[in-house]
Design a protein around this motif. Sequence first.
Motif, PDB file in Angstrom:
ATOM      1  N   ASN A  12     140.664 -13.945  26.391  1.00  0.00           N
ATOM      2  CA  ASN A  12     141.013 -12.705  25.443  1.00  0.00           C
ATOM      3  C   ASN A  12     142.316 -13.021  24.646  1.00  0.00           C
ATOM      4  OD1 ASN A  12     139.014 -11.072  26.517  1.00  0.00           O
ATOM      5  ND2 ASN A  12     140.118 -10.679  28.282  1.00  0.00           N
ATOM      6  N   ALA A  13     142.592 -14.232  24.650  1.00  0.00           N
ATOM      7  CA  ALA A  13     143.740 -14.806  23.700  1.00  0.00           C
ATOM      8  C   ALA A  13     143.515 -14.310  22.439  1.00  0.00           C
ATOM      9  CB  ALA A  13     143.975 -15.939  24.275  1.00  0.00           C
ATOM     10  N   LEU A  14     144.745 -14.362  21.532  1.00  0.00           N
ATOM     11  CA  LEU A  14     144.595 -13.939  20.308  1.00  0.00           C
ATOM     12  C   LEU A  14     144.002 -15.151  19.629  1.00  0.00           C
ATOM     13  CD1 LEU A  14     145.242 -11.994  17.699  1.00  0.00           C
ATOM     14  CD2 LEU A  14     147.316 -13.214  17.841  1.00  0.00           C
ATOM     15  N   ILE A  15     144.451 -16.399  19.913  1.00  0.00           N
ATOM     16  CA  ILE A  15     143.918 -17.601  19.262  1.00  0.00           C
ATOM     17  C   ILE A  15     143.169 -18.438  20.125  1.00  0.00           C
ATOM     18  CG2 ILE A  15     144.560 -19.788  18.119  1.00  0.00           C
ATOM     19  CD1 ILE A  15     147.160 -18.349  17.199  1.00  0.00           C
ATOM     20  N   THR A  16     141.763 -18.636  19.882  1.00  0.00           N
ATOM     21  CA  THR A  16     141.046 -19.202  20.671  1.00  0.00           C
ATOM     22  C   THR A  16     140.515 -20.954  20.071  1.00  0.00           C
ATOM     23  OG1 THR A  16     138.858 -18.272  19.884  1.00  0.00           O
ATOM     24  CG2 THR A  16     139.878 -17.299  21.813  1.00  0.00           C
ATOM     25  N   ASN A  17     140.757 -21.052  18.986  1.00  0.00           N
ATOM     26  CA  ASN A  17     140.374 -22.262  18.151  1.00  0.00           C
ATOM     27  C   ASN A  17     141.495 -23.403  18.645  1.00  0.00           C
ATOM     28  OD1 ASN A  17     140.304 -24.505  16.039  1.00  0.00           O
ATOM     29  ND2 ASN A  17     138.963 -22.971  15.014  1.00  0.00           N
ATOM     30  N   TYR A  57     159.106 -27.443  25.570  1.00  0.00           N
ATOM     31  CA  TYR A  57     158.408 -26.979  26.665  1.00  0.00           C
ATOM     32  C   TYR A  57     158.208 -25.448  26.901  1.00  0.00           C
ATOM     33  CZ  TYR A  57     157.425 -26.329  31.885  1.00  0.00           C
ATOM     34  OH  TYR A  57     156.974 -25.948  33.074  1.00  0.00           O
ATOM     35  N   PHE A  58     159.381 -24.821  26.477  1.00  0.00           N
ATOM     36  CA  PHE A  58     159.449 -23.515  26.901  1.00  0.00           C
ATOM     37  C   PHE A  58     158.965 -22.347  25.792  1.00  0.00           C
ATOM     38  CE2 PHE A  58     162.069 -19.220  26.278  1.00  0.00           C
ATOM     39  CZ  PHE A  58     161.656 -18.702  27.328  1.00  0.00           C
ATOM     40  N   ILE A  59     158.858 -22.931  24.607  1.00  0.00           N
ATOM     41  CA  ILE A  59     158.402 -22.004  23.160  1.00  0.00           C
ATOM     42  C   ILE A  59     156.904 -21.993  23.582  1.00  0.00           C
ATOM     43  CG2 ILE A  59     158.168 -22.016  20.824  1.00  0.00           C
ATOM     44  CD1 ILE A  59     160.852 -23.028  20.635  1.00  0.00           C
ATOM     45  N   PRO A  60     156.197 -23.337  23.709  1.00  0.00           N
ATOM     46  CA  PRO A  60     154.880 -22.991  23.925  1.00  0.00           C
ATOM     47  C   PRO A  60     154.566 -22.133  25.153  1.00  0.00           C
ATOM     48  CG  PRO A  60     155.301 -25.092  23.421  1.00  0.00           C
ATOM     49  CD  PRO A  60     156.680 -24.489  23.744  1.00  0.00           C
ATOM     50  N   SER A  61     155.421 -21.939  26.133  1.00  0.00           N
ATOM     51  CA  SER A  61     155.003 -21.101  27.273  1.00  0.00           C
ATOM     52  C   SER A  61     155.003 -19.690  26.792  1.00  0.00           C
ATOM     53  CB  SER A  61     155.967 -21.196  28.438  1.00  0.00           C
ATOM     54  OG  SER A  61     157.286 -20.855  28.120  1.00  0.00           O
ATOM     55  N   LEU A  62     155.694 -19.493  25.646  1.00  0.00           N
ATOM     56  CA  LEU A  62     155.789 -17.950  25.192  1.00  0.00           C
ATOM     57  C   LEU A  62     154.403 -17.633  24.603  1.00  0.00           C
ATOM     58  CD1 LEU A  62     159.345 -17.721  23.640  1.00  0.00           C
ATOM     59  CD2 LEU A  62     158.431 -17.037  25.762  1.00  0.00           C
ATOM     60  N   LEU A  63     153.571 -18.631  24.018  1.00  0.00           N
ATOM     61  CA  LEU A  63     152.433 -18.422  23.532  1.00  0.00           C
ATOM     62  C   LEU A  63     151.413 -18.073  24.462  1.00  0.00           C
ATOM     63  CD1 LEU A  63     152.051 -21.762  21.158  1.00  0.00           C
ATOM     64  CD2 LEU A  63     152.779 -19.162  20.429  1.00  0.00           C
ATOM     65  N   ASN A  64     151.653 -18.684  25.746  1.00  0.00           N
ATOM     66  CA  ASN A  64     150.543 -18.161  26.859  1.00  0.00           C
ATOM     67  C   ASN A  64     150.973 -16.745  27.628  1.00  0.00           C
ATOM     68  OD1 ASN A  64     148.651 -18.728  28.911  1.00  0.00           O
ATOM     69  ND2 ASN A  64     150.061 -19.099  30.408  1.00  0.00           N
ATOM     70  N   THR A  65     152.449 -16.599  27.614  1.00  0.00           N
ATOM     71  CA  THR A  65     152.787 -15.668  28.291  1.00  0.00           C
ATOM     72  C   THR A  65     152.643 -14.104  27.531  1.00  0.00           C
ATOM     73  OG1 THR A  65     154.676 -16.673  29.193  1.00  0.00           O
ATOM     74  CG2 THR A  65     155.121 -14.181  28.799  1.00  0.00           C
ATOM     75  N   PHE A  66     152.526 -14.273  26.018  1.00  0.00           N
ATOM     76  CA  PHE A  66     152.486 -13.090  25.406  1.00  0.00           C
ATOM     77  C   PHE A  66     150.895 -13.058  24.709  1.00  0.00           C
ATOM     78  CE2 PHE A  66     156.910 -13.563  24.943  1.00  0.00           C
ATOM     79  CZ  PHE A  66     157.173 -12.354  25.267  1.00  0.00           C
ATOM     80  N   GLY A  67     149.756 -13.770  25.406  1.00  0.00           N
ATOM     81  CA  GLY A  67     148.553 -13.784  25.188  1.00  0.00           C
ATOM     82  C   GLY A  67     148.065 -14.467  23.723  1.00  0.00           C
ATOM     83  N   ILE A  68     148.946 -14.967  23.250  1.00  0.00           N
ATOM     84  CA  ILE A  68     148.474 -15.684  21.689  1.00  0.00           C
ATOM     85  C   ILE A  68     147.672 -16.675  22.168  1.00  0.00           C
ATOM     86  CG2 ILE A  68     149.657 -16.873  19.807  1.00  0.00           C
ATOM     87  CD1 ILE A  68     152.078 -15.194  20.450  1.00  0.00           C
ATOM     88  N   VAL A  69     148.026 -17.269  23.153  1.00  0.00           N
ATOM     89  CA  VAL A  69     147.050 -18.663  23.716  1.00  0.00           C
ATOM     90  C   VAL A  69     146.964 -18.568  25.099  1.00  0.00           C
ATOM     91  CG1 VAL A  69     146.786 -21.021  23.576  1.00  0.00           C
ATOM     92  CG2 VAL A  69     147.649 -20.160  21.456  1.00  0.00           C
TER      93      VAL A  69
END
Length: 423
Positions: A12-17, A57-69
């Motif tokens: 259900n992530a915002l970006i799936t591509n 390392y940390f900034i990409p984890s925010l993409l996962n944490t907030f459901g973007i990826v």
Amino acid sequence: MLAPESVVSETNALITNDGVVIGLLLAILGFVFYTNSSEHPFFKKFYRFVPALLLCYFIPSLLNTFGIVDGNQTAVTDIAMDYLLPACMVLLTLSLDLKAIMGLGSKALILFLTGTFGIVIGGPIALLLVSAIFPEMLDGAGPDAVWRGMTTIAGSWIGGGANQAAMKEVYEVGGDIFSAMVTVDIIVANLWMAVLLYMAANAKKIDARTGADTSAIDNIRRKVEQYEEEHVRNPSLRDLMLILAVGFGVAGLAHLLADWIAPGIATHYPALSKFSLDSLFFWVIVLATAGGIALSFTRARSLEAAGASKIGSVFVYILVASIGLHMDVTKIVEAPKYFLIGAIWMLIHAGLMLFVAKLLRAPVFYMAVGSQANVGGAASAPVVASAFHPSLAPVGVLLAVMGYALGTYMAYFAGQILRVVGS
């Protein structure tokens, strides 16, 4: 590896591509490196306290944490692990001075084994401490007993995913507790890796404070830098093509041989599965590293002068960013009791390593790589090692190989202690 269609349908992530995900990761890396070299007062002060590698390392984890990826569904990490990691191991070992690596001495091995011991005893101690607050943790009758789930973390933190799967079968771990412990494993291990990356960025200060003897490490760095200064040249298009040909060519050969060796061992020598020698990933990394080491004795070594290790380092940073996609710090609140166990467990492991490192006056490099060779294995130990210097990446691989060999036996031993404590 997940196909793009399955990635889209199962999240259900915002970006799936995955193409967009790769673009985002590289944009993040570009932003970090651009600001890290900026003369702006804010960024100069900011990066004095926050290492650039940690941000990668940390900034990409925010993409996962907030459901973007959704880091668990995207194929980007698989691509980085399967293709970029073995290629970067080849490129980072082209300028290897094997004699200097062997000259690192026994301290690296002692700290690696200390890390293994800390994981073996840390789990039972953590379970005892947390059970004093939550007595139900010791209700260990069924397949979802806490102690059973913890055996899979022991397997993961000593050997890797193959050992984790082995412990799940050996101790008949239930699905619910296994899912919870996998989450604990990922979050706690990734947080610890973030700490190690921070320590790598501040290694000189830490070593100076502890009075560590860094002469062996400095010798390796000095030899690599001296070689670069004497032979460095602006890379031509031919140089860049040859660098990529060597990196991915040897990595491809490693995949080819691993596809033959791993199933052959599983079929004809099943007893060797205890050492994870039937793992495709294990053989790909070992063979790619061996190929790079072999080429360091040939004319291919001259590619280092054209920037082979720099391209390898680019792959490392992409790998770091892709690993960050798997961390979701909000998951901690879903099972606080289990995360408390994981946190105490890791603190015992870390505390013991720091104590022994202090006794030995060992550089923080030995502690960090010895720890990650246990907790992260071949996937991330070279990443932590190369954070100190690209030429040190093979040390991470060598220690991680030992982790594979010890993993099943030591995790099984830890499981027996957990059985006594938890049931």
